[in-house]
Write a protein that holds these residues in place. Structure first.
Motif, mmCIF file in Angstrom:
data_model
loop_
_atom_site.group_PDB
_atom_site.id
_atom_site.type_symbol
_atom_site.label_atom_id
_atom_site.label_comp_id
_atom_site.label_asym_id
_atom_site.label_seq_id
_atom_site.Cartn_x
_atom_site.Cartn_y
_atom_site.Cartn_z
ATOM 1 N N LEU A 81 12.984 -21.115 -10.146
ATOM 2 C CA LEU A 81 13.806 -19.899 -10.462
ATOM 3 C C LEU A 81 12.856 -18.842 -11.030
ATOM 4 O O LEU A 81 12.626 -17.751 -10.666
ATOM 5 C CB LEU A 81 14.983 -20.052 -11.527
ATOM 6 C CG LEU A 81 15.823 -18.869 -11.963
ATOM 7 C CD1 LEU A 81 16.111 -18.074 -10.816
ATOM 8 C CD2 LEU A 81 16.635 -19.256 -12.894
ATOM 9 N N TYR A 82 11.931 -19.432 -11.887
ATOM 10 C CA TYR A 82 10.964 -18.198 -12.775
ATOM 11 C C TYR A 82 9.880 -17.863 -11.394
ATOM 12 O O TYR A 82 9.261 -16.702 -11.520
ATOM 13 C CB TYR A 82 10.080 -19.024 -13.595
ATOM 14 C CG TYR A 82 10.887 -19.213 -14.925
ATOM 15 C CD1 TYR A 82 12.077 -18.402 -15.447
ATOM 16 C CD2 TYR A 82 10.518 -20.027 -16.140
ATOM 17 C CE1 TYR A 82 12.747 -18.408 -16.331
ATOM 18 C CE2 TYR A 82 11.068 -19.861 -17.340
ATOM 19 C CZ TYR A 82 12.255 -19.374 -17.675
ATOM 20 O OH TYR A 82 12.933 -19.501 -18.563
ATOM 21 N N SER A 83 9.564 -18.862 -10.525
ATOM 22 C CA SER A 83 8.632 -18.531 -9.674
ATOM 23 C C SER A 83 9.323 -17.564 -8.647
ATOM 24 O O SER A 83 8.544 -16.568 -8.192
ATOM 25 C CB SER A 83 8.225 -19.750 -8.725
ATOM 26 O OG SER A 83 7.396 -20.584 -9.641
ATOM 27 N N LEU A 84 10.678 -17.926 -8.049
ATOM 28 C CA LEU A 84 10.935 -16.612 -7.468
ATOM 29 C C LEU A 84 11.188 -15.340 -8.042
ATOM 30 O O LEU A 84 11.116 -14.257 -7.505
ATOM 31 C CB LEU A 84 12.618 -17.182 -7.065
ATOM 32 C CG LEU A 84 13.269 -16.222 -6.289
ATOM 33 C CD1 LEU A 84 12.694 -16.066 -4.669
ATOM 34 C CD2 LEU A 84 15.040 -16.517 -6.026
ATOM 35 N N MET A 85 11.496 -15.440 -9.331
ATOM 36 C CA MET A 85 11.589 -14.107 -10.328
ATOM 37 C C MET A 85 10.181 -13.226 -10.310
ATOM 38 O O MET A 85 10.045 -12.233 -10.109
ATOM 39 C CB MET A 85 11.974 -14.356 -11.773
ATOM 40 C CG MET A 85 13.624 -14.870 -11.675
ATOM 41 S SD MET A 85 13.772 -15.352 -13.332
ATOM 42 C CE MET A 85 13.587 -14.003 -14.316
ATOM 43 N N GLY A 86 9.063 -14.537 -10.295
ATOM 44 C CA GLY A 86 7.759 -14.007 -10.397
ATOM 45 C C GLY A 86 7.181 -13.200 -9.132
ATOM 46 O O GLY A 86 6.320 -12.279 -9.072
ATOM 47 N N ASP A 87 7.697 -13.766 -8.201
ATOM 48 C CA ASP A 87 7.536 -13.324 -6.540
ATOM 49 C C ASP A 87 7.895 -11.877 -6.635
ATOM 50 O O ASP A 87 7.397 -10.995 -5.891
ATOM 51 C CB ASP A 87 8.150 -13.966 -5.582
ATOM 52 C CG ASP A 87 7.440 -15.623 -5.579
ATOM 53 O OD1 ASP A 87 6.380 -15.603 -5.923
ATOM 54 O OD2 ASP A 87 8.147 -16.468 -4.699
ATOM 55 N N TRP A 88 9.128 -11.452 -7.029
ATOM 56 C CA TRP A 88 9.750 -10.460 -6.974
ATOM 57 C C TRP A 88 8.973 -9.299 -7.735
ATOM 58 O O TRP A 88 9.154 -8.244 -7.666
ATOM 59 C CB TRP A 88 11.265 -10.349 -6.824
ATOM 60 C CG TRP A 88 11.543 -11.099 -5.446
ATOM 61 C CD1 TRP A 88 12.360 -12.161 -5.377
ATOM 62 C CD2 TRP A 88 11.778 -10.486 -4.493
ATOM 63 N NE1 TRP A 88 12.593 -12.484 -4.304
ATOM 64 C CE2 TRP A 88 12.387 -11.257 -3.536
ATOM 65 C CE3 TRP A 88 11.135 -9.472 -3.695
ATOM 66 C CZ2 TRP A 88 12.244 -11.191 -2.000
ATOM 67 C CZ3 TRP A 88 11.268 -9.101 -2.343
ATOM 68 C CH2 TRP A 88 11.597 -10.286 -1.600
ATOM 69 N N LEU A 89 8.852 -9.743 -9.092
ATOM 70 C CA LEU A 89 8.273 -8.832 -9.878
ATOM 71 C C LEU A 89 6.772 -8.471 -9.317
ATOM 72 O O LEU A 89 6.294 -7.202 -9.622
ATOM 73 C CB LEU A 89 8.119 -9.542 -11.526
ATOM 74 C CG LEU A 89 7.383 -8.472 -12.309
ATOM 75 C CD1 LEU A 89 8.085 -7.160 -12.659
ATOM 76 C CD2 LEU A 89 7.347 -9.399 -13.738
ATOM 77 N N LEU A 90 6.052 -9.402 -9.020
ATOM 78 C CA LEU A 90 4.464 -9.266 -8.326
ATOM 79 C C LEU A 90 5.037 -8.306 -7.193
ATOM 80 O O LEU A 90 4.208 -7.262 -7.017
ATOM 81 C CB LEU A 90 3.984 -10.571 -7.931
ATOM 82 C CG LEU A 90 2.565 -10.186 -7.125
ATOM 83 C CD1 LEU A 90 1.597 -9.818 -8.094
ATOM 84 C CD2 LEU A 90 2.148 -11.585 -6.795
ATOM 85 N N PHE A 91 5.807 -8.501 -6.410
ATOM 86 C CA PHE A 91 6.061 -7.436 -5.467
ATOM 87 C C PHE A 91 6.388 -6.135 -5.776
ATOM 88 O O PHE A 91 5.679 -5.068 -5.168
ATOM 89 C CB PHE A 91 7.244 -8.181 -4.374
ATOM 90 C CG PHE A 91 7.670 -7.232 -3.181
ATOM 91 C CD1 PHE A 91 6.758 -7.183 -2.100
ATOM 92 C CD2 PHE A 91 8.591 -6.305 -3.240
ATOM 93 C CE1 PHE A 91 7.243 -6.367 -0.944
ATOM 94 C CE2 PHE A 91 9.153 -5.609 -2.348
ATOM 95 C CZ PHE A 91 8.184 -5.713 -1.211
ATOM 96 N N ALA A 92 7.064 -5.933 -6.945
ATOM 97 C CA ALA A 92 7.397 -4.565 -7.280
ATOM 98 C C ALA A 92 6.248 -4.071 -8.020
ATOM 99 O O ALA A 92 5.921 -2.719 -7.631
ATOM 100 C CB ALA A 92 8.682 -4.688 -8.141
#
Length: 101
Positions: A81-92
Motif C-alpha cells: 500500500l505504501y509503495s502504491l501511494m509512493g508511486d503516485w506521489l512520485l508521479f505527481a
C-alpha cells in the motif's frame, strides 16, 4: 528492509532512496502514465478486459527499473500500500518537475 514503517510520511524517504536512478524513475513515470491511459480507454470504451493489463503494465515498467537499473527489490513486496501511494506521489511530483535526482 527490516524496518517497519508506521506511516506513509515515515516510509516515503525510504521509497525515494530506492528510486535514485533516473531511468528507474522514468520507467515508473511511463508505467503510471500508461496505467492512466489504459484506465481511461477501458472506461470510455467499456472494454473491461483492458483492466487486466493495468497491473501488468504498471508493475512491469517499475520492476524493470528496479531489477535492471536500481538493482534492488521493489518495496511493493513488503509494503504494497505504501509503495502504491509512493508511486503516485512520485508521479505527481515528476509532473510538477520535482524529484529529478
Amino acid at each position: 528492509m527490516n524496518k517497519r514503517y508506521r506511516s506513509f510520511g515515515e516510509f516515503y524517504p525510504f521509497y525515494l532512496s530506492q528510486h535514485q536512478h533516473p531511468v528507474c524513475r522514468q520507467l515508473h513515470f511511463i508505467g503510471s502514465s500508461l496505467v492512466l491511459l489504459l484506465l481511461g480507454v477501458a472506461l470510455v470504451t467499456q472494454t473491461v478486459w483492458l483492466m487486466w493489463l493495468i497491473p501488468i503494465v504498471g508493475y512491469g515498467f517499475a520492476w524493470v527499473g528496479h531489477f535492471v537499473f536500481e538493482r534492488n527489490q521493489p518495496a511493493t513486496f513488503q509494503y504494497p500500500l505504501y509503495s502504491l501511494m509512493g508511486d503516485w506521489l512520485l508521479f505527481a511530483q515528476m509532473l510538477k518537475g520535482g524529484c529529478k535526482r
